[in-house]
Design a protein around this motif. Structure first.
Motif, PDB file in Angstrom:
ATOM      1  N   GLY A 133      -4.892  -5.147  -9.241  1.00 25.33           N
ATOM      2  CA  GLY A 133      -3.501  -4.858  -8.887  1.00 25.33           C
ATOM      3  C   GLY A 133      -2.570  -5.325  -9.977  1.00 25.33           C
ATOM      4  O   GLY A 133      -2.804  -5.050 -11.158  1.00 25.33           O
ATOM      5  N   GLY A 134      -1.550  -6.085  -9.573  1.00 21.62           N
ATOM      6  CA  GLY A 134      -0.460  -6.453 -10.476  1.00 21.62           C
ATOM      7  C   GLY A 134      -0.897  -7.105 -11.778  1.00 21.62           C
ATOM      8  O   GLY A 134      -0.392  -6.766 -12.848  1.00 21.62           O
ATOM      9  N   GLU A 288      -6.018 -12.182  -5.969  1.00 20.34           N
ATOM     10  CA  GLU A 288      -5.465 -13.464  -5.537  1.00 20.34           C
ATOM     11  C   GLU A 288      -6.306 -14.203  -4.509  1.00 20.34           C
ATOM     12  O   GLU A 288      -5.768 -14.850  -3.626  1.00 20.34           O
ATOM     13  CB  GLU A 288      -4.053 -13.289  -4.969  1.00 20.34           C
ATOM     14  CG  GLU A 288      -3.088 -12.714  -5.984  1.00 20.34           C
ATOM     15  CD  GLU A 288      -1.655 -12.913  -5.574  1.00 20.34           C
ATOM     16  OE1 GLU A 288      -1.230 -14.074  -5.570  1.00 20.34           O
ATOM     17  OE2 GLU A 288      -0.986 -11.919  -5.251  1.00 20.34           O
ATOM     18  N   HIS A 373       0.161 -16.766 -12.513  1.00 19.00           N
ATOM     19  CA  HIS A 373       0.686 -15.594 -11.797  1.00 19.00           C
ATOM     20  C   HIS A 373       0.763 -15.797 -10.291  1.00 19.00           C
ATOM     21  O   HIS A 373       1.005 -14.831  -9.567  1.00 19.00           O
ATOM     22  CB  HIS A 373      -0.195 -14.368 -12.032  1.00 19.00           C
ATOM     23  CG  HIS A 373      -0.246 -13.889 -13.444  1.00 19.00           C
ATOM     24  ND1 HIS A 373       0.552 -12.863 -13.899  1.00 19.00           N
ATOM     25  CD2 HIS A 373      -0.984 -14.289 -14.501  1.00 19.00           C
ATOM     26  CE1 HIS A 373       0.281 -12.638 -15.178  1.00 19.00           C
ATOM     27  NE2 HIS A 373      -0.651 -13.501 -15.567  1.00 19.00           N
ATOM     28  N   THR A 374       0.486 -16.987  -9.810  1.00 16.74           N
ATOM     29  CA  THR A 374       0.502 -17.144  -8.353  1.00 16.74           C
ATOM     30  C   THR A 374       0.692 -18.600  -7.961  1.00 16.74           C
ATOM     31  O   THR A 374       0.272 -19.495  -8.682  1.00 16.74           O
ATOM     32  CB  THR A 374      -0.801 -16.615  -7.726  1.00 16.74           C
ATOM     33  OG1 THR A 374      -0.708 -16.732  -6.299  1.00 16.74           O
ATOM     34  CG2 THR A 374      -2.019 -17.393  -8.189  1.00 16.74           C
ATOM     35  N   VAL A 451       6.085 -15.981 -14.200  1.00 17.18           N
ATOM     36  CA  VAL A 451       6.310 -14.565 -14.469  1.00 17.18           C
ATOM     37  C   VAL A 451       7.620 -14.008 -13.906  1.00 17.18           C
ATOM     38  O   VAL A 451       7.853 -12.806 -13.965  1.00 17.18           O
ATOM     39  CB  VAL A 451       5.101 -13.721 -14.000  1.00 17.18           C
ATOM     40  CG1 VAL A 451       3.888 -13.984 -14.890  1.00 17.18           C
ATOM     41  CG2 VAL A 451       4.755 -14.008 -12.537  1.00 17.18           C
ATOM     42  N   ASN A 480       8.235 -10.775 -16.001  1.00 16.93           N
ATOM     43  CA  ASN A 480       7.394  -9.588 -16.204  1.00 16.93           C
ATOM     44  C   ASN A 480       8.221  -8.362 -16.542  1.00 16.93           C
ATOM     45  O   ASN A 480       9.421  -8.305 -16.287  1.00 16.93           O
ATOM     46  CB  ASN A 480       6.611  -9.267 -14.914  1.00 16.93           C
ATOM     47  CG  ASN A 480       5.414 -10.182 -14.698  1.00 16.93           C
ATOM     48  OD1 ASN A 480       4.817 -10.197 -13.634  1.00 16.93           O
ATOM     49  ND2 ASN A 480       5.048 -10.941 -15.706  1.00 16.93           N
ATOM     50  N   TYR A 569       0.777 -11.885   2.963  1.00 15.66           N
ATOM     51  CA  TYR A 569       2.077 -12.349   2.466  1.00 15.66           C
ATOM     52  C   TYR A 569       2.970 -11.202   2.007  1.00 15.66           C
ATOM     53  O   TYR A 569       4.187 -11.340   1.935  1.00 15.66           O
ATOM     54  CB  TYR A 569       1.906 -13.413   1.369  1.00 15.66           C
ATOM     55  CG  TYR A 569       1.708 -12.890  -0.035  1.00 15.66           C
ATOM     56  CD1 TYR A 569       2.804 -12.491  -0.805  1.00 15.66           C
ATOM     57  CD2 TYR A 569       0.444 -12.800  -0.623  1.00 15.66           C
ATOM     58  CE1 TYR A 569       2.638 -12.017  -2.097  1.00 15.66           C
ATOM     59  CE2 TYR A 569       0.271 -12.330  -1.902  1.00 15.66           C
ATOM     60  CZ  TYR A 569       1.377 -11.935  -2.636  1.00 15.66           C
ATOM     61  OH  TYR A 569       1.209 -11.457  -3.906  1.00 15.66           O
ATOM     62  N   THR A 672       5.751  -6.138  -9.826  1.00 19.34           N
ATOM     63  CA  THR A 672       6.113  -5.226 -10.906  1.00 19.34           C
ATOM     64  C   THR A 672       6.325  -3.824 -10.338  1.00 19.34           C
ATOM     65  O   THR A 672       7.032  -3.015 -10.929  1.00 19.34           O
ATOM     66  CB  THR A 672       5.016  -5.177 -11.993  1.00 19.34           C
ATOM     67  OG1 THR A 672       3.742  -5.115 -11.331  1.00 19.34           O
ATOM     68  CG2 THR A 672       5.066  -6.409 -12.867  1.00 19.34           C
TER      69      THR A 672
END
Ligand code: H53
Length: 827
Positions: A133-134, A288, A373-374, A451, A480, A569, A672
């Motif tokens: 994904g992202g 994730e 990123h998380t 990001v 991003n 989420y 994004t």
């Protein structure tokens, strides 16, 4: 002479080198490849063959420019950027490459002469789904921008034989099918069959003392797999510059095969070969949520080890001393997935180059940069120590030594906080020990970035707050971005053309130029043209939906779109609760004057993620009920598009009115998709989360619908004791919706089917605060519907969204990385 004869074609190729070919020879090149590369009759080639031949003809042009670009990097002796990522999601290459090379028109003409359209031929491409994904898509946007900016960069990843699974919806449920993307042939890449690096796993460490009295470490035993390079080319936009994305494929080591064969164990040898090559067989389908499997750790080290050998080989050619390494190389870690690169570089420097530890560490910490990123706790990668020791015994020792020295320094810096050591340690101590990859990445890098502005603040203030106190200078933000070449020029050619007609083409490489559209926002003529383009895009999507799902939708209805990975989420559940609310309003009063809407969902759930898959099933069940209810008619439609991927995103973005970005505040690092929709003129309904917040700052709050709790309110509420039931008890519309789901309204054959979803909200704490945000979401949705009724007002908002998206170009992001982190310039 007949132009399709081999003689004629070969003659044409001899007289013209591909880089300087006049336009009309693209056709000749296609036919040449049909015959000589694909071995097919070129008198009447089929569509798939023509696609492959066209790809090969473009690869010819790309490889020449790539060689020239490499020569330029060598000649300038530039500092190089290595972007390491376990995932890349490039999407289909054909149109991107044609646009970048400036060959779109020539290709159209050539294909017309051959009896095809570009649309048909492009439809033959199967995209490489080498990411979830992202994160993977971001890596690909970044490569596009690195090429556009002529950065001396290389992307490194894994060439999974099977990418992200193909999703089917059967009886409303997700079914996974293997994605055999290589079946169609490898027309874009070069397989370097003679270019391999050995990668070693397992074994044991022998300590010994050499003649100079130095303590040495040697890995003994274990098993070796070969990494074969496969190169794919990423052209810059019309700048003759081409980068490569080097993907490693696992190949069995020859020596081992032979030794087995020699002992006569033929089947054993073949089994060993298959086992080895499994390493690059499949992408783990979890976004994730690390899987924690041995094979995944091996994949990570496989990428890292092969890449480090490549980097060192290139560095060695220069013949300069090791202390120059950080001046000549920067290695960027996309998430912690490739973070074993840190102990691997230490191992190379200390064990093989015999540098003293301090010197090696000095080099290391000046070479690596890490992007987080998380902040989801379950997404922060940790490895059981036992597993790590088994697969990478020497690396574990090195991590322990890094940790020992790090904790020593921390103790000196913060003598009065004894608990701190355990909290920042690279090893989590408990019943079981774990290696914390984010701690390793922070301690081993000179730069740590988030990001989006919001996410970077959360990192500093909460999850990595203690590291921020130890290394304040390392932390920074890089919001991003997305590439405008794919996410406007390619996916929305008619809108791109309308823009270009008014402000010229500069926006393609300088997205801030879109600002020049702002004055047109008030022009009735431009508004009309804008909305006509949008309506045509919506009609096309309606045709696609009709063909795929058999559902007829009104192109004039409000397209309300929620596409992304399924994760609690991200709150697809909140969206469907609102859909049911609208449904109930229509049932109560069919003349309620509700704005006709089409809700479009798409996205994959990790195959082992029960709740996410169950929510997909609920959406499909609700869709079935609503779409077949005669009272509803055209007022409401719910569509689930299967197999969301880059190709499908390209269809959806240009046709969206309202973009759903409704994660629980504090949980989406950036997003994004939000940027892609807005760039194409969609209006966002979203929470105060990730990059939504910066989008608000750029487009203005009258052009975006924000709602819901702020991240600190989410925290406060949780601390105070959040009771979702109060919302159920006090909000009758919400109560009705939840009762319908748990009472089997959408699952008459199995009334209990969706009960657990409601349970998770009412009785298991509603971790994502769906109920807390429901009412403010429903109100904001009403605002959106009202706004849609005023079409000129909507047109203005839509244009201003596009006009003000300049900041969110990945060219801006890459420019910032290059200047502030990497210290590199365009070649
Ligand atoms: O990375 C995107 C962010 C998005 C975030 C995503 C991501 C993954 O796709 C996978 C793992 C991971 O740690 C983070 O969820 O918010 O936009 C690119 O930064």
């Amino acid at each position: 002479m007949d132009s399709t004869t081999p003689e004629a074609l070969a003659g044409m190729r001899e007289t013209a080198s591909p880089a300087t070919l006049p336009a009309d020879t693209l056709k000749a090149d296609i036919l040449w490849h049909v015959l000589y590369s694909l071995g097919r009759d070129n008198e009447r080639p089929d569509r798939q063959t023509v696609f492959r031949a066209l790809a090969l003809a473009l690869r010819d042009r790309l490889v020449e420019k790539w060689i020239a670009s490499q020569r330029a990097i060598y000649a300038k002796s530039s500092k190089r950027v290595y972007y390491l990522s376990l995932e890349f999601l490039p999407g289909p290459f054909l149109r991107q490459n044609l646009i970048a090379l400036g060959l779109e028109k020539e290709a159209r003409d050539a294909l017309t002469e051959l009896g095809f359209t570009l649309d048909d031929v492009a439809g033959e491409e199967w995209e490489p789904g080498l990411g979830n994904g992202g994160l993977g898509r971001l890596a690909s946007c970044y490569l596009d921008s690195m090429a556009a900016l002529r950065l001396p960069a290389y992307g490194y990843g894994i060439r999974y034989a099977f990418g992200i699974f193909h999703q089917l919806i059967r009886d409303g449920q997700q079914v996974e099918r293997a994605d055999n993307w290589l079946r169609g042939g490898q027309h874009w890449e070069f397989e370097r069959t003679h270019y391999m690096h050995p990668v070693r796993f397992y074994g044991s460490v022998r300590e010994w003392v050499d003649e100079q009295g130095r303590l040495r470490h040697t890995l003994e035993g274990g098993s070796t797999v070969m990494a074969m390079a496969c190169d794919m080319f990423i052209p810059g936009y019309r700048n003759d510059y081409v980068l490569n994305m080097r993907l490693w494929a696992a190949k069995s080591s020859r020596e081992f095969e032979f030794s087995f064969f020699n002992t006569g164990d033929y089947i054993g040898a073949v089994e060993k070969k298959i086992r080895d090559e499994n390493i690059s067989m499949v992408l783990y389908p979890n976004d994730e949520a690390p899987e924690g499997k041995e094979l995944r750790l091996k994949q990570q080290f496989f990428l890292v080890s092969a890449t480090m050998q490549d980097i060192v080989r290139r560095f060695r050619k220069k013949g300069v001393a090791w202390d120059q390494f950080p001046r000549k190389n920067v290695i960027h870690l996309n998430e912690t997935h490739p973070a074993v690169a840190i102990p691997e570089l230490m191992r190379l420097l200390v064990d093989e180059e015999l540098l003293p530890w301090e010197e090696a560490w000095y080099i290391c910490v000046r070479t690596f940069a890490y992007t987080n990123h998380t902040v989801l706790p379950e997404a922060l990668e940790v490895w059981p120590e036992e597993l790590f020791r088994k697969v990478l015994p020497r690396h574990l020792q090195i991590i322990y030594e890094i940790n020992r020295r790090f904790l020593h320094d921390v103790r000196r810096q913060f003598p009065h906080d004894p608990g701190l050591l355990a909290r920042v340690s690279l090893i989590h101590e408990g019943e079981q020990r774990f290696v914390r990859m984010s701690h390793l990445a922070i301690v081993g890098s000179f730069s740590v970035n988030g990001v989006s502005a919001h996410h970077s603040n959360i990192i500093k203030e909460s999850i990595f707050n203690e590291f921020y106190k130890i290394f304040p200078e390392r932390f920074n933000n890089k919001t991003n971005g997305i590439t405008p070449r794919r996410w406007l020029r390619q996916c929305n050619p008619t809108l791109a053309w309308l823009i270009t007609e008014h402000i010229g083409t500069e926006w393609l490489t300088d997205l801030e130029q879109l600002k020049k559209l702002e004055p047109y926002a008030e022009s009735a003529g431009f508004q009309k043209a804008w909305m006509e383009v949008r309506l045509r895009n919506k009609q096309k999507l309606a045709e696609y939906i009709h063909a795929k799902n058999g559902i007829t939708i009104l192109p004039e209805s409000l397209y309300d779109v929620h596409v992304k990975r399924f994760h609690e989420y991200k709150r697809q559940l909140l969206n469907i609760l609102h859909v049911i609310t609208l449904y109930n309003r229509i049932r109560r009063d069919p003349d309620a004057g509700i704005v006709p809407r089409t809700f479009i969902f798409g996205g994959k759930a990790a195959p082992g993620y029960y709740m996410a898959k169950h929510i997909i099933q609920l959406i499909n069940a609700v869709g079935y009920t609503i779409n077949t209810d005669p009272r509803v008619g055209d007022m409401l439609k719910v569509v689930f598009l299967q197999n969301y991927c880059v190709t499908l995103a390209e269809r959806i973005m240009p046709a969206t009115d309202l973009s759903e970005q409704i994660s629980t505040a504090g949980m989406e690092a950036s997003g994004t998709g939000n940027m892609k929709f807005a760039l194409n003129g969609a209006i966002t309904i979203g929470t105060h989360d990730g990059a939504n917040i910066e989008m608000l700052e750029h487009v203005g709050d009258e052009n975006l619908f924000l709602f819901g709790l702020l991240s600190h309110e989410v925290e406060d509420l949780r601390r105070q004791g959040y009771n979702p039931r109060t919302f159920y008890e006090t909000d009758s519309e919400l109560r009705e919706v939840l009762d319908m789901i748990s009472g089997g309204y959408f699952s008459p054959g199995d009334p209990h089917m969706f009960r657990d979803i409601v349970e998770s909200l009412l009785n298991h704490g509603d971790r994502y605060m769906v109920l807390a945000d429901f009412r403010s979401y429903a109100y904001r949705q009403q605002d959106a519907a009202r706004a849609y009724l005023d079409q000129p007002g909507w047109a203005r908002r839509s244009m201003l969204n596009t006009a003000r998206m300049g900041f969110f170009s990945s060219d801006r992001s890459m420019g910032e990385y290059a200047r502030d982190i990497w210290g590199v310039e365009g070649v």
